[in-house]
Design a protein around this motif. Sequence first.
Motif, mmCIF file in Angstrom:
data_model
loop_
_atom_site.group_PDB
_atom_site.id
_atom_site.type_symbol
_atom_site.label_atom_id
_atom_site.label_comp_id
_atom_site.label_asym_id
_atom_site.label_seq_id
_atom_site.Cartn_x
_atom_site.Cartn_y
_atom_site.Cartn_z
ATOM 1 N N ASN A 1 0.866 -1.170 0.000
ATOM 2 C CA ASN A 1 0.000 0.000 0.000
ATOM 3 C C ASN A 1 0.908 1.227 0.000
ATOM 4 O O ASN A 1 1.509 1.573 1.012
ATOM 5 N N GLY A 2 1.024 1.862 -1.147
ATOM 6 C CA GLY A 2 1.984 2.954 -1.284
ATOM 7 C C GLY A 2 1.392 4.342 -1.200
ATOM 8 O O GLY A 2 2.045 5.320 -1.569
ATOM 9 N N ARG A 3 0.166 4.459 -0.680
ATOM 10 C CA ARG A 3 -0.556 5.730 -0.772
ATOM 11 C C ARG A 3 0.118 6.880 -0.034
ATOM 12 O O ARG A 3 -0.089 8.047 -0.383
ATOM 13 N N LYS A 4 0.926 6.595 0.989
ATOM 14 C CA LYS A 4 1.559 7.668 1.757
ATOM 15 C C LYS A 4 2.824 8.211 1.097
ATOM 16 O O LYS A 4 3.362 9.234 1.534
ATOM 17 N N LEU A 5 3.301 7.531 0.072
ATOM 18 C CA LEU A 5 4.523 7.948 -0.605
ATOM 19 C C LEU A 5 4.217 8.412 -2.028
ATOM 20 O O LEU A 5 3.219 8.004 -2.625
ATOM 21 N N SER A 6 5.073 9.245 -2.565
ATOM 22 C CA SER A 6 4.950 9.627 -3.969
ATOM 23 C C SER A 6 5.193 8.390 -4.826
ATOM 24 O O SER A 6 5.861 7.439 -4.389
#
Length: 347
Positions: free
Chosen positions: A297-302
């Motif tokens: 889940n990469g939503r917190k990173l660009s």
Amino acid sequence: MSRRMVLLTWGHSNPHTGKTASGLLRYCPDECIAVYDPDNVGRTAQELLEAGGTTPVIGSLDDVSNPKTLVMGIAPPGGKIPVAWRAVILDAISRGMDVLSGLHDFLSNDAELMAAAKARGVTITDVRKNTFHDIARRQGLNSTCCRLHTVGHDCSIGKMLASLEIARGLAARGRDAHFVATGQTGIMVSGAGLPIDCVVADFVSGAAEQLVLDTQHHDIILVEGQGSLVHPSYAAVTLGILHGCQPHGLIFVFEAGREVVGGLEHVPLPSLARQRELFETMASIYQPCQTIGLAMNGRKLSPPAAAELARRVEDELELPVVDIVRDGPDRLLDTAEAFYDSRVWQS
């Protein structure tokens, strides 16, 4: 028949505590007509919940046409109903709307709400309410059904999403794959399953086992995970599902950039390598079990930062790491198909 759902997230309109609404917006978009949050009227579901596109955010049930179901769209710690929501629920009932809830705080135990529902001829459904009482017996497991299970390093990181995306993706490729729901949102999406975190402790593994027995006529099943073995609050549920569903393969889900336990920020998370070892050890008591891939889940990173982290983790663990939301599930689908076709899980 469409449930024409209004998703109540007032005060919790974010992808974390509002994950029930996010899941329904993502997987039942045609049935979701609005998000109810008076503090964010005029915005869209996508802005608040990272799903749902232009589905409107409203502050009154007068703002939508022919609503049929009011859904408690949150999954907060402890599962309590916010005090301010009571008037909204009563208003919905007075308009002839059914009420659907996945909270631990059962609406059907509330005398006033039930009296109002009875008078108006509508239903109140508590998805988590159940009467399951049976222990796991480890009998009757189908040796031709490949059991895959999503696990992870914390709560609310995307285990349901990964399970659904992989099950649906495999089915689209012509595989006989099936999603097995173990939580309230998955049950609302799929229409079946058991709310494992609301089953009496002695019967948690039995409930997970029963879900397998009920669905193992499929070639591949994707059993949705809950909590984490390293979460001080919810590890018991995680272990109960792990023992009950007896997986052949694990898909490990993690949120990029999360280094502490959600809600318990004083508790650091062990390394992904250490957690992989823990899960494989506990899953391999009665049959071999291995991790076959990771869903990030990469939503917190660009996007560039997330891609770089995925590359590093992939190199370290020598397994595919896939940001399903940004990049799609194809690489994990390839991995799941290769694992099934290898038949190594039957050895």
